[in-house]
Design a protein around this motif. Structure first.
Motif, PDB file in Angstrom:
ATOM      1  N   VAL A  24       0.864  -1.177   0.000  1.00  0.00           N
ATOM      2  CA  VAL A  24       0.000   0.000   0.000  1.00  0.00           C
ATOM      3  C   VAL A  24       0.904   1.231   0.000  1.00  0.00           C
ATOM      4  CG1 VAL A  24      -1.765   1.304   1.267  1.00  0.00           C
ATOM      5  CG2 VAL A  24      -1.812  -1.216   1.269  1.00  0.00           C
ATOM      6  N   SER A  25       0.872   1.982  -1.108  1.00  0.00           N
ATOM      7  CA  SER A  25       1.721   3.173  -1.184  1.00  0.00           C
ATOM      8  C   SER A  25       0.999   4.414  -0.685  1.00  0.00           C
ATOM      9  CB  SER A  25       2.268   3.381  -2.595  1.00  0.00           C
ATOM     10  OG  SER A  25       1.272   3.244  -3.564  1.00  0.00           O
ATOM     11  N   ARG A  26      -0.332   4.386  -0.681  1.00  0.00           N
ATOM     12  CA  ARG A  26      -1.091   5.520  -0.144  1.00  0.00           C
ATOM     13  C   ARG A  26      -2.524   5.103   0.132  1.00  0.00           C
ATOM     14  NH1 ARG A  26      -1.832  10.595  -3.745  1.00  0.00           N
ATOM     15  NH2 ARG A  26      -4.051  10.389  -3.521  1.00  0.00           N
ATOM     16  N   VAL A  27      -3.074   5.587   1.233  1.00  0.00           N
ATOM     17  CA  VAL A  27      -4.490   5.387   1.541  1.00  0.00           C
ATOM     18  C   VAL A  27      -5.220   6.618   1.040  1.00  0.00           C
ATOM     19  CG1 VAL A  27      -6.197   5.069   3.362  1.00  0.00           C
ATOM     20  CG2 VAL A  27      -3.945   3.964   3.553  1.00  0.00           C
ATOM     21  N   VAL A  28      -6.138   6.429   0.100  1.00  0.00           N
ATOM     22  CA  VAL A  28      -6.884   7.534  -0.501  1.00  0.00           C
ATOM     23  C   VAL A  28      -8.145   7.817   0.311  1.00  0.00           C
ATOM     24  CG1 VAL A  28      -8.084   8.311  -2.594  1.00  0.00           C
ATOM     25  CG2 VAL A  28      -5.956   6.992  -2.781  1.00  0.00           C
ATOM     26  N   SER A  29      -8.850   6.757   0.687  1.00  0.00           N
ATOM     27  CA  SER A  29     -10.068   6.890   1.496  1.00  0.00           C
ATOM     28  C   SER A  29     -10.288   5.563   2.218  1.00  0.00           C
ATOM     29  CB  SER A  29     -11.275   7.212   0.594  1.00  0.00           C
ATOM     30  OG  SER A  29     -11.629   6.075  -0.179  1.00  0.00           O
ATOM     31  N   ASP A  30     -11.405   5.465   2.938  1.00  0.00           N
ATOM     32  CA  ASP A  30     -11.658   4.226   3.671  1.00  0.00           C
ATOM     33  C   ASP A  30     -11.942   3.046   2.745  1.00  0.00           C
ATOM     34  OD1 ASP A  30     -14.123   5.290   2.914  1.00  0.00           O
ATOM     35  OD2 ASP A  30     -15.148   4.598   4.715  1.00  0.00           O
ATOM     36  N   ARG A  31     -12.171   3.298   1.451  1.00  0.00           N
ATOM     37  CA  ARG A  31     -12.433   2.204   0.507  1.00  0.00           C
ATOM     38  C   ARG A  31     -11.523   2.238  -0.719  1.00  0.00           C
ATOM     39  NH1 ARG A  31     -18.060  -0.198   1.260  1.00  0.00           N
ATOM     40  NH2 ARG A  31     -17.213  -1.769  -0.118  1.00  0.00           N
ATOM     41  N   GLU A  32     -10.477   3.059  -0.699  1.00  0.00           N
ATOM     42  CA  GLU A  32      -9.579   3.137  -1.847  1.00  0.00           C
ATOM     43  C   GLU A  32      -8.131   3.346  -1.392  1.00  0.00           C
ATOM     44  OE1 GLU A  32      -8.788   5.815  -5.876  1.00  0.00           O
ATOM     45  OE2 GLU A  32     -10.616   6.143  -4.717  1.00  0.00           O
ATOM     46  N   VAL A  33      -7.223   2.598  -2.034  1.00  0.00           N
ATOM     47  CA  VAL A  33      -5.795   2.749  -1.787  1.00  0.00           C
ATOM     48  C   VAL A  33      -5.056   2.776  -3.116  1.00  0.00           C
ATOM     49  CG1 VAL A  33      -5.843   1.567   0.458  1.00  0.00           C
ATOM     50  CG2 VAL A  33      -5.364   0.249  -1.622  1.00  0.00           C
ATOM     51  N   LEU A  34      -3.804   3.187  -3.059  1.00  0.00           N
ATOM     52  CA  LEU A  34      -2.908   3.061  -4.195  1.00  0.00           C
ATOM     53  C   LEU A  34      -1.898   1.978  -3.841  1.00  0.00           C
ATOM     54  CD1 LEU A  34      -2.270   6.790  -5.184  1.00  0.00           C
ATOM     55  CD2 LEU A  34      -4.051   5.224  -6.001  1.00  0.00           C
ATOM     56  N   LEU A  35      -1.619   1.112  -4.811  1.00  0.00           N
ATOM     57  CA  LEU A  35      -0.705  -0.006  -4.608  1.00  0.00           C
ATOM     58  C   LEU A  35       0.545   0.146  -5.453  1.00  0.00           C
ATOM     59  CD1 LEU A  35      -3.161  -3.048  -4.875  1.00  0.00           C
ATOM     60  CD2 LEU A  35      -2.306  -1.950  -2.788  1.00  0.00           C
ATOM     61  N   THR A  36       1.620  -0.387  -4.958  1.00  0.00           N
ATOM     62  CA  THR A  36       2.850  -0.543  -5.718  1.00  0.00           C
ATOM     63  C   THR A  36       3.139  -2.033  -5.691  1.00  0.00           C
ATOM     64  OG1 THR A  36       3.678   1.661  -5.224  1.00  0.00           O
ATOM     65  CG2 THR A  36       5.327  -0.014  -5.755  1.00  0.00           C
ATOM     66  N   HIS A  37       3.225  -2.633  -6.884  1.00  0.00           N
ATOM     67  CA  HIS A  37       3.419  -4.084  -6.941  1.00  0.00           C
ATOM     68  C   HIS A  37       4.039  -4.513  -8.270  1.00  0.00           C
ATOM     69  CE1 HIS A  37      -0.927  -4.879  -8.635  1.00  0.00           C
ATOM     70  NE2 HIS A  37      -0.420  -3.778  -9.099  1.00  0.00           N
ATOM     71  N   ALA A  38       4.386  -5.778  -8.344  1.00  0.00           N
ATOM     72  CA  ALA A  38       5.017  -6.339  -9.537  1.00  0.00           C
ATOM     73  C   ALA A  38       4.214  -7.532 -10.049  1.00  0.00           C
ATOM     74  CB  ALA A  38       6.440  -6.775  -9.226  1.00  0.00           C
ATOM     75  N   ASN A  39       4.334  -7.756 -11.344  1.00  0.00           N
ATOM     76  CA  ASN A  39       3.786  -8.953 -11.981  1.00  0.00           C
ATOM     77  C   ASN A  39       2.257  -9.024 -11.916  1.00  0.00           C
ATOM     78  OD1 ASN A  39       4.389 -11.254 -13.478  1.00  0.00           O
ATOM     79  ND2 ASN A  39       4.284 -12.581 -11.688  1.00  0.00           N
ATOM     80  N   TRP A  40       1.603  -7.907 -12.209  1.00  0.00           N
ATOM     81  CA  TRP A  40       0.133  -7.894 -12.190  1.00  0.00           C
ATOM     82  C   TRP A  40      -0.414  -7.697 -13.593  1.00  0.00           C
ATOM     83  CZ3 TRP A  40      -3.358  -9.242  -8.618  1.00  0.00           C
ATOM     84  CH2 TRP A  40      -4.685  -8.882  -8.818  1.00  0.00           C
ATOM     85  N   SER A  41      -0.259  -6.524 -14.155  1.00  0.00           N
ATOM     86  CA  SER A  41      -0.805  -6.243 -15.495  1.00  0.00           C
ATOM     87  C   SER A  41       0.070  -6.812 -16.607  1.00  0.00           C
ATOM     88  CB  SER A  41      -0.926  -4.740 -15.724  1.00  0.00           C
ATOM     89  OG  SER A  41      -1.887  -4.168 -14.868  1.00  0.00           O
TER      90      SER A  41
END
Length: 165
Positions: A68-85
């Motif tokens: 989790v790179s940032r919490v935007v709201s109680d139902r949304e976050v920003l992720l940093t990850h590998a091997n997804w898209s």
């Protein structure tokens, strides 16, 4: 014939999550939640720097982990990850939303480059592994209180008197 261990030909989510979060867990992503028990704090509330641990599914049999790179709201976050898209690709600050009916982060949808938006699938989560280590229980047994035994018949030379006898 000796068989060499398999080597990844592209970046996997696990070593990347370990590197960016500092959480020292190894093994397939679907084992992280269980391995974190007693070693790291775990919960169901997103916190910046925590690892979001995805459960295994038929389409994702070894699970997935993302930081989790940032919490935007109680139902949304920003992720940093590998091997997804994209196989081996790194994605930073991509959107993930809680789609669980109870709002408890038990299921999410994650941004997918192929759509240029949230993916169409929902993924079950085990929860969040926080980068702080879990408190280590005190494993040393407390010292037993010292008692001095005396007998009325023969006091021990140099023994301390017992008050109240």
């Amino acid at each position: 014939m000796t068989v060499a261990p398999a080597q990844a030909r592209y970046l996997q989510c696990v070593p990347f999550a370990r590197e960016v979060s500092g959480i020292e867990i190894r093994g397939n992503a679907n084992t992280w939640w269980g391995q974190a028990a007693g070693r790291y704090e775990r919960g169901h509330v997103p916190v910046e720097g925590a690892v979001m641990a995805f459960k295994a599914t038929r389409g994702m049999p070894i699970g997935h982990v993302a930081m989790v790179s940032r919490v935007v709201s109680d139902r949304e976050v920003l992720l940093t990850h590998a091997n997804w898209s994209r196989r081996g690709g790194i994605e930073r600050d991509v959107r993930a939303i809680d789609v669980s009916p109870a709002g408890d982060w038990s299921a999410v949808r994650v941004w997918y480059a192929g759509n240029g938006d949230l993916g169409t699938s929902s993924y079950p989560l085990a929860g969040f592994i926080y980068p702080d280590k879990a408190p280590v229980p005190d494993t040393e047994a407390p010292l037993a209180p010292m008692t001095i035994a005396t007998t009325a018949a023969a006091p021990v030379a140099g023994a301390l008197p017992v008050v109240g006898d």
